[in-house]
Design an enzyme around this catalytic site. Sequence first.
Site, PDB file in Angstrom:
ATOM      1  N   CYS A  94      -5.101  13.218  10.380  1.00 59.44           N
ATOM      2  CA  CYS A  94      -5.468  12.408   9.221  1.00 59.44           C
ATOM      3  C   CYS A  94      -6.591  13.124   8.487  1.00 59.44           C
ATOM      4  O   CYS A  94      -7.505  13.644   9.133  1.00 59.44           O
ATOM      5  CB  CYS A  94      -5.941  11.039   9.710  1.00 59.44           C
ATOM      6  SG  CYS A  94      -6.453   9.914   8.413  1.00 59.44           S
ATOM      7  N   HIS A 136       1.699   5.230   9.331  1.00 58.73           N
ATOM      8  CA  HIS A 136       0.328   5.761   9.340  1.00 58.73           C
ATOM      9  C   HIS A 136      -0.435   5.287   8.090  1.00 58.73           C
ATOM     10  O   HIS A 136      -1.564   4.815   8.180  1.00 58.73           O
ATOM     11  CB  HIS A 136       0.379   7.298   9.400  1.00 58.73           C
ATOM     12  CG  HIS A 136      -0.955   7.969   9.368  1.00 58.73           C
ATOM     13  ND1 HIS A 136      -1.472   8.653  10.452  1.00 58.73           N
ATOM     14  CD2 HIS A 136      -1.900   8.071   8.385  1.00 58.73           C
ATOM     15  CE1 HIS A 136      -2.674   9.130  10.130  1.00 58.73           C
ATOM     16  NE2 HIS A 136      -2.945   8.797   8.881  1.00 58.73           N
ATOM     17  N   GLU A 137       0.220   5.400   6.916  1.00 58.54           N
ATOM     18  CA  GLU A 137      -0.459   5.020   5.668  1.00 58.54           C
ATOM     19  C   GLU A 137      -0.698   3.518   5.590  1.00 58.54           C
ATOM     20  O   GLU A 137      -1.749   3.069   5.140  1.00 58.54           O
ATOM     21  CB  GLU A 137       0.352   5.482   4.447  1.00 58.54           C
ATOM     22  CG  GLU A 137       0.496   6.990   4.309  1.00 58.54           C
ATOM     23  CD  GLU A 137      -0.797   7.751   4.541  1.00 58.54           C
ATOM     24  OE1 GLU A 137      -1.876   7.253   4.171  1.00 58.54           O
ATOM     25  OE2 GLU A 137      -0.729   8.852   5.109  1.00 58.54           O
ATOM     26  N   HIS A 140      -3.762   2.287   7.207  1.00 54.36           N
ATOM     27  CA  HIS A 140      -5.000   2.447   6.425  1.00 54.36           C
ATOM     28  C   HIS A 140      -5.281   1.189   5.602  1.00 54.36           C
ATOM     29  O   HIS A 140      -6.438   0.813   5.400  1.00 54.36           O
ATOM     30  CB  HIS A 140      -4.889   3.647   5.475  1.00 54.36           C
ATOM     31  CG  HIS A 140      -5.146   4.980   6.130  1.00 54.36           C
ATOM     32  ND1 HIS A 140      -6.346   5.288   6.722  1.00 54.36           N
ATOM     33  CD2 HIS A 140      -4.361   6.074   6.272  1.00 54.36           C
ATOM     34  CE1 HIS A 140      -6.291   6.536   7.202  1.00 54.36           C
ATOM     35  NE2 HIS A 140      -5.093   7.034   6.951  1.00 54.36           N
TER      36      HIS A 140
HETATM   37 ZN   LIG Z   1      -4.602   8.925   7.578  1.00 55.15          ZN
END
Ligand SMILES: [Zn+2]
Lengths: 169, 173
Positions: A94, A136-137, A140
Amino acid sequence: MLEVLTYPDPQLKQVSEPVTAFDAVLRDFVDRLEATRLAAPGCVGIAAPQVGKTIRLAIVDVSSKPKHKNHGRLVLINPEITQWEGFALGREGCHSVPDYTGNVIRAERIALRAFDLDGREQNFEMEGFEARAVQHELDHLDGLLFLDRLVSHRSDLFRRKNYGENAKK
Amino acid sequence: MDKWYMVTAVGKDQTGIVAAITGALFDGGCHLGEASMARLGDSFTVMMMVRHANGEKTLRSLLEAAVEKMHLHLHVDPVDGVLHHHVIPNLRISVFGADRPGIVAQVTRVLASDGLSICHLETDVAGTQERPIYVMHIEAKGRESAEALQSRLRQAVGAGLDVRVADLDLVIG
Ligand SMILES: [Zn+2]
């Protein structure tokens, strides 16, 4: 170009707010967010909170790895995963966590609903690498990093992975 | 100026080894970098990057009490500080099947001849005493494609062992 926040910046732990205005300001922000993503080597996704803007928006584009099925460049606004299936172990890094990669278990296939820059609803089904990048995004947007989901190296992962493969059949 | 040392401790596994060593280092004003420990059978080993202002002798003396009490073998080497240079593996190799001599040697010989470097290797003997199963798991970095490496490994180990090589694609996001 926007500055990418790095852990332990507290802003990365915040839960982002839904986007309500699909306007020129948003478009301009997406342009700058995409430029920021492209400036980072090997980066297949970026989420608004990584540059300190806590709105539910992310860009995913895995088309630089053409052997993986993909939908090209996606601007995902107020995205929601509506279905999960299977699980797989994979390695993630990341730009908010420099010089570290780790193994994370993610759903192998997902169904995704999101809005585009014109405010139109879009639905996707995706798998593998692209599905991993999206998960993954989206993390966030909920204030989570892959560090929150790390699993150890140990070989039970190998067995778990095989169990996952068998479960699919 | 502070120097980096690689401190390795080996011994019989027991509760409190890491605490004893790191406690002594902390009390002695040392700073830890990266560390890796492994437990295998009833043995234990830990490698630690330690930053310390004084020489090797002082570092050893800091650990003397813990080493004696826990019957450890200690090894201290000066090293260059190598933080922030992680090697990212791109291939995952799994080999498993009925246990027999030579599996690791055959597999790693192929990897070495192709210039692949092993980032991580673990093997387990599973199954039962009568029918042991060998499971080897490697993460490596190299330029060869997963398909090509897999067929070369299958050829090298012969029938009776399963070999799988997969790309370890890194998601950076
Ligand atoms: Zn990330």
